[in-house]
Design a protein around this motif. Structure first.
Motif, PDB file in Angstrom:
ATOM      1  N   VAL A 111      -0.903   1.372  -5.082  1.00  0.00           N
ATOM      2  CA  VAL A 111      -0.277   0.238  -4.668  1.00  0.00           C
ATOM      3  C   VAL A 111       0.540  -0.064  -5.359  1.00  0.00           C
ATOM      4  CG1 VAL A 111      -1.081  -2.255  -4.346  1.00  0.00           C
ATOM      5  CG2 VAL A 111      -2.695  -0.670  -3.804  1.00  0.00           C
ATOM      6  N   GLU A 112       1.907  -0.733  -5.254  1.00  0.00           N
ATOM      7  CA  GLU A 112       2.897  -1.446  -5.923  1.00  0.00           C
ATOM      8  C   GLU A 112       2.790  -2.778  -5.904  1.00  0.00           C
ATOM      9  OE1 GLU A 112       5.884   2.351  -5.235  1.00  0.00           O
ATOM     10  OE2 GLU A 112       6.642   0.199  -4.659  1.00  0.00           O
ATOM     11  N   LEU A 113       2.934  -3.393  -6.992  1.00  0.00           N
ATOM     12  CA  LEU A 113       3.014  -4.806  -7.200  1.00  0.00           C
ATOM     13  C   LEU A 113       4.443  -5.236  -7.730  1.00  0.00           C
ATOM     14  CD1 LEU A 113      -0.453  -5.487  -8.852  1.00  0.00           C
ATOM     15  CD2 LEU A 113       0.007  -5.820  -6.351  1.00  0.00           C
TER      16      LEU A 113
ATOM     17  N   HIS B  83      -1.958  -9.386  -7.607  1.00  0.00           N
ATOM     18  CA  HIS B  83      -3.184  -8.815  -8.646  1.00  0.00           C
ATOM     19  C   HIS B  83      -3.348  -7.420  -7.691  1.00  0.00           C
ATOM     20  CE1 HIS B  83      -5.468 -10.581  -5.535  1.00  0.00           C
ATOM     21  NE2 HIS B  83      -6.258  -9.405  -5.289  1.00  0.00           N
ATOM     22  N   ALA B  84      -3.995  -6.422  -8.559  1.00  0.00           N
ATOM     23  CA  ALA B  84      -4.810  -5.478  -8.143  1.00  0.00           C
ATOM     24  C   ALA B  84      -6.102  -5.310  -8.988  1.00  0.00           C
ATOM     25  CB  ALA B  84      -4.003  -4.124  -8.088  1.00  0.00           C
ATOM     26  N   SER B  85      -7.245  -5.102  -8.222  1.00  0.00           N
ATOM     27  CA  SER B  85      -8.486  -4.916  -9.030  1.00  0.00           C
ATOM     28  C   SER B  85      -8.923  -3.477  -8.973  1.00  0.00           C
ATOM     29  CB  SER B  85      -9.507  -5.719  -8.463  1.00  0.00           C
ATOM     30  OG  SER B  85      -9.667  -5.247  -6.951  1.00  0.00           O
ATOM     31  N   MET B  86      -9.867  -3.225  -9.952  1.00  0.00           N
ATOM     32  CA  MET B  86     -10.475  -1.960 -10.321  1.00  0.00           C
ATOM     33  C   MET B  86      -9.344  -0.758 -10.361  1.00  0.00           C
ATOM     34  SD  MET B  86     -12.925  -2.549  -7.175  1.00  0.00           S
ATOM     35  CE  MET B  86     -14.485  -1.347  -7.757  1.00  0.00           C
ATOM     36  N   VAL B  87      -8.359  -0.938 -11.319  1.00  0.00           N
ATOM     37  CA  VAL B  87      -7.522  -0.439 -11.636  1.00  0.00           C
ATOM     38  C   VAL B  87      -7.836   0.900 -12.630  1.00  0.00           C
ATOM     39  CG1 VAL B  87      -4.984  -0.261 -12.625  1.00  0.00           C
ATOM     40  CG2 VAL B  87      -5.480  -1.911 -11.028  1.00  0.00           C
TER      41      VAL B  87
ATOM     42  N   PHE C 182       0.936  -1.197   0.038  1.00  0.00           N
ATOM     43  CA  PHE C 182       0.043   0.144   0.064  1.00  0.00           C
ATOM     44  C   PHE C 182       0.783   1.078   0.050  1.00  0.00           C
ATOM     45  CE2 PHE C 182      -1.820   3.511   2.339  1.00  0.00           C
ATOM     46  CZ  PHE C 182      -3.148   3.757   1.746  1.00  0.00           C
ATOM     47  N   VAL C 183       0.754   2.141  -1.078  1.00  0.00           N
ATOM     48  CA  VAL C 183       1.462   3.241  -1.023  1.00  0.00           C
ATOM     49  C   VAL C 183       0.860   4.542  -0.282  1.00  0.00           C
ATOM     50  CG1 VAL C 183       2.840   4.893  -2.336  1.00  0.00           C
ATOM     51  CG2 VAL C 183       2.290   2.634  -3.000  1.00  0.00           C
ATOM     52  N   GLU C 184      -0.226   4.832  -0.869  1.00  0.00           N
ATOM     53  CA  GLU C 184      -0.927   5.929  -0.270  1.00  0.00           C
ATOM     54  C   GLU C 184      -2.534   6.268  -0.920  1.00  0.00           C
ATOM     55  OE1 GLU C 184       0.872   9.656  -1.741  1.00  0.00           O
ATOM     56  OE2 GLU C 184       0.848   9.147  -3.781  1.00  0.00           O
ATOM     57  N   TYR C 185      -3.247   7.106  -0.087  1.00  0.00           N
ATOM     58  CA  TYR C 185      -4.517   7.380  -0.473  1.00  0.00           C
ATOM     59  C   TYR C 185      -4.518   8.774  -1.576  1.00  0.00           C
ATOM     60  CZ  TYR C 185      -6.741   4.145   2.702  1.00  0.00           C
ATOM     61  OH  TYR C 185      -7.234   3.101   3.344  1.00  0.00           O
ATOM     62  N   VAL C 186      -5.011   8.678  -2.637  1.00  0.00           N
ATOM     63  CA  VAL C 186      -5.079   9.704  -3.438  1.00  0.00           C
ATOM     64  C   VAL C 186      -6.356  10.243  -3.853  1.00  0.00           C
ATOM     65  CG1 VAL C 186      -4.497  10.601  -5.695  1.00  0.00           C
ATOM     66  CG2 VAL C 186      -3.170   8.533  -4.740  1.00  0.00           C
ATOM     67  N   GLU C 187      -6.347  11.478  -3.066  1.00  0.00           N
ATOM     68  CA  GLU C 187      -7.929  11.921  -3.044  1.00  0.00           C
ATOM     69  C   GLU C 187      -8.281  12.503  -4.547  1.00  0.00           C
ATOM     70  OE1 GLU C 187     -10.028  12.741  -0.618  1.00  0.00           O
ATOM     71  OE2 GLU C 187      -8.642  11.992   0.982  1.00  0.00           O
TER      72      GLU C 187
ATOM     73  N   VAL D 154       4.815  -2.725 -10.862  1.00  0.00           N
ATOM     74  CA  VAL D 154       4.065  -1.744 -11.414  1.00  0.00           C
ATOM     75  C   VAL D 154       3.379  -0.949 -10.255  1.00  0.00           C
ATOM     76  CG1 VAL D 154       3.250  -2.505 -13.487  1.00  0.00           C
ATOM     77  CG2 VAL D 154       2.266  -3.546 -11.416  1.00  0.00           C
ATOM     78  N   LYS D 155       3.253   0.358 -10.524  1.00  0.00           N
ATOM     79  CA  LYS D 155       2.286   1.194  -9.293  1.00  0.00           C
ATOM     80  C   LYS D 155       0.906   1.372 -10.207  1.00  0.00           C
ATOM     81  CE  LYS D 155       2.366   5.462  -7.138  1.00  0.00           C
ATOM     82  NZ  LYS D 155       3.295   6.605  -6.935  1.00  0.00           N
ATOM     83  N   VAL D 156       0.042   1.130  -9.433  1.00  0.00           N
ATOM     84  CA  VAL D 156      -1.433   1.490 -10.005  1.00  0.00           C
ATOM     85  C   VAL D 156      -2.228   1.956  -8.860  1.00  0.00           C
ATOM     86  CG1 VAL D 156      -1.110  -0.973 -11.145  1.00  0.00           C
ATOM     87  CG2 VAL D 156      -2.400  -0.903  -8.984  1.00  0.00           C
TER      88      VAL D 156
END
Ligand SMILES: Cc1cc2nc3c(=O)[nH]c(=O)nc-3n(C[C@H](O)[C@H](O)[C@H](O)COP(=O)(O)OP(=O)(O)OC[C@H]3O[C@@H](n4cnc5c(N)ncnc54)[C@H](O)[C@@H]3O)c2cc1C
Ligand SMILES: Nc1ncnc2c1ncn2[C@@H]1O[C@H](COP(=O)(O)O)[C@@H](O)[C@H]1O
Lengths: 323, 262
Positions: B169-171, B141-145, A188-193, B155-157
């Motif tokens: 999120v980074e994967l 995985h990551a959903s709703m990207v 998890f990196v951060e929330y983005v508004e 990847v950063k999504v």
């Protein structure tokens, strides 16, 4: 033992509505299955939220660990996998939300358990758990019957039922955290508004809302003229924002905004549940759609089944005259 | 960058009347128009954008009938390189876990960096296939990207949460991403592309070709039974305004005006 384990969802210190809504169905199902509804909270610093959930007369199990400060599908899957082994619930229920959809299907595969996603109703009949789902633009419901399994996995649609009233005081019990490792693969990196635009549609008195039925951006003047005539702001469905007809911050619905204007005029919007969730709070709803079966009519006060391009210009003209 | 993109051929029911067949478990789709699932169209565009930015190759994967090849050719015309179509009516299509297992069977053994799916199919609305597929493949995985940035080995999504909030999120790669609508602006297929697409490789395979035991993805393997479909009661308390379009407009105008709504 047929306990129904309800994973209470929270974000940035707040419980999400779906956590309470699931308590409108879980206790009855649990009773039919010979157990009780039990709430599970996974997070960090959960005391207040646990107390709040317990206020609905249920037992609340808490896994409280800094490791779970923010939602991470990979961690949630690990914890829930371990908890299913320990607690052996008959049903594990989560919201059909950005959290639930992000790990429940993977959990189902990992544990070889059945999944009913985006459930809007549950029933236990003659020893079989049945989930009702909605398909095809909300025009068809499906009943899915689970084959016998150790644990049934269900994701429940937000807004499908109303949350019950808070009831008697329940209890809170802390569980040992079965998963303390960090996960190396997902961070998890951060929330983005979301970006803020020029108009805050949550404050608008009148909204003229457009959907895919507008067909193309060169038709925008048709609705812009109506909006100008009645001093309304333009809003729309996701289809309208995805197409770039209106800015993203004008999107109404679960992934957009919840609005509560005194008048909401929806045109060319089918009324997918994600959209309805954002505009049901409008005082008066007018829907113009050429499909008589469009779900938008289920929430409308005034309905016109017709081609918006035939109705709206005339409507604008009349409203100008009546001024 | 090696990418696979999973696309589904779906009926457009937004304006159509939907009727349940006498068998009670299928709908009469004879009069629907079919096309690529909305979110999958964005996934195709994203895969082509990734290829344009980072090089590599895109493979289209779809399970569906022969007539869906129009859709597959369209994805090839937009810049995807080759395609696999799985056709086998032994797969329990009502269960996304069985569909995911089948798609995984068609991917296994191939190298890839990313698999893109849509986040939701507009016919069955499960929002489950992509995340189940990741688990079948044993990858992240990551959903709703709705935003993808390729970095070194990862990847950063951005994931779309409720209320307009996003989560970065980074994967680690390889990974499966389920793509949300609006992430990009899907292109129209260029004429040249349409011509070239006819010559691109499109393999049609069955479960046997893929080495998938039908017992593991069929009705018996599925742990959910589609018991029935029904048309929900439409409970509308709306006042339906009748007449010719002009009359309707006039009546509505006067209702709004008299009600003090405008
Ligand atoms: C995770 C997720 C989150 C989502 N969040 C949202 C959200 O926040 N808000 C949202 O709106 N959607 C959201 N959606 C999308 C939602 O599922 C629908 O796809 C979307 O709302 C459809 O938009 P629409 O009604 O404009 O288009 P459609 O469903 O395509 O409907 C178009 C309508 O226009 C009518 N029409 C066509 N031509 C005319 C005409 N000439 N005159 C009159 N009527 C006409 C048709 O009969 C039809 O009913 C989300 C989806 C997902 C997967
Ligand atoms: N038959 C199929 N062939 C290829 N991809 C599919 C198929 N069914 C589902 N998918 C993929 O899975 C996504 C989510 O579908 P669903 O879980 O059914 O909502 C779709 O957007 C597609 O990308």
């Amino acid at each position: 033992m047929g306990n129904v384990l309800v994973l209470a969802e929270h974000r940035q210190g707040e419980l999400r509505d779906v956590s309470f809504e699931m308590l409108a169905v879980a206790p009855a199902i649990a009773k039919d299955m010979g157990g009780e509804a039990v709430v599970l909270l996974v997070g960090s610093g959960m005391d207040d939220l646990a107390k709040k959930m317990a206020g609905y007369g249920v037992k609340v199990l808490v896994v409280d660990d800094p490791n779970f400060e923010n939602f991470n599908a990979e961690k949630y899957q690990k914890v829930l996998s371990a908890l299913i082994d320990d607690l052996k619930p008959a049903v594990l229920m989560t919201g059909h939300t950005a959290q639930g959809v992000d790990f429940m299907p993977a959990l189902a595969v990992e544990k070889n358990l059945p999944l009913a996603a985006d459930t809007i109703g549950l029933a236990y009949e003659d020893g079989t758990l049945k989930a009702t789902r909605s398909m095809y633009s909300g025009k068809v419901n499906a009943v899915m019957a689970f084959k016998p399994a150790e644990t049934y996995l269900v994701t429940f649609r937000e807004g499908a039922v109303e949350a019950p009233e808070a009831a008697a005081e329940g209890s809170v019990e802390k569980l040992d955290n079965p998963f303390t490792d960090d996960v190396p693969y997902r961070k998890f990196v951060e929330y983005v508004e979301a970006e803020v635009g020029d108009v805050d549609i949550t404050q608008s008195d009148i909204l003229v809302a457009i959907g895919r039925g507008l067909k193309e951006d060169k038709n925008l003047p048709v609705v812009e003229e109506l909006a100008a005539a009645i001093k309304a702001d333009l809003a729309g469905s996701r289809a309208a924002t995805d197409a770039g007809w209106i800015p993203h911050d004008r999107q109404v619905g679960t992934s957009g905004k919840a609005v509560k204007p005194k008048l909401y005029i929806a045109m060319g919007i089918s009324g997918a549940f994600q959209h309805l969730a954002g505009m049901k709070g409008a005082k008066t709803i007018v829907a113009i759609n050429k499909d008589p079966e469009a779900p938008i009519f289920t929430v409308a006060d005034y309905a016109i089944v017709d081609d918006l391009f035939k109705v709206v210009p005339k409507l604008t003209e009349k409203l100008k005259e009546l001024k | 960058m090696k990418t696979l993109v999973c696309i589904k051929y779906v009926p457009d029911t937004s304006e159509a009347e939907v009727k349940v067949n006498p068998d009670g478990i299928t709908v009469d789709d004879s009069r629907f128009s079919f096309d690529i699932n909305d979110a999958d169209n964005y996934a195709v565009e994203e895969s082509v954008l990734l290829k344009e930015a980072h090089g590599g190759e895109v493979t289209v994967l779809s399970m569906g009938p022969k007539k869906s090849e129009v859709m597959i050719r369209m994805a090839l015309a937009k810049g995807c390189d080759k395609a696999v179509r799985v056709e086998d009516d032994r797969v329990a299509g009502h269960d996304p876990l069985m569909v995911a297992k089948t798609l995984a069977g068609a991917i296994k053994g191939q190298e890839f960096d990313l698999v893109l799916t849509g986040c939701m199919a507009s016919d069955d609305w499960h929002m489950s296939t992509g995340v189940a597929l990741a688990e079948e493949l044993g990858v992240n995985h990551a959903s709703m990207v709705n935003y993808v940035e390729v970095m070194d080995g990862k990847v950063k999504v951005h994931r779309e949460l409720e209320g307009g909030l996003l989560e970065a999120v980074e994967l680690e790669l390889p990974a499966v991403l389920t793509i949300q609508t609006g992430i990009n602006e899907p292109r129209y297929a260029p004429i040249r592309g349409i011509r070239q697409a006819q010559k691109k490789e499109l393999n049609v395979v069955s479960l046997d070709d893929l080495g998938i035991d039908p017992e593991t993805v069929g009705m018996d393997a599925s742990q959910v039974v589609l018991e029935k479909l029904y048309i929900p009661e439409v409970e509308s308390t709306a006042e339906f305004i009748e007449g010719e379009p002009e009359e309707k407009a006039e009546k509505l105008a006067s209702i709004l005006q008299k009600g003090g709504l405008v």
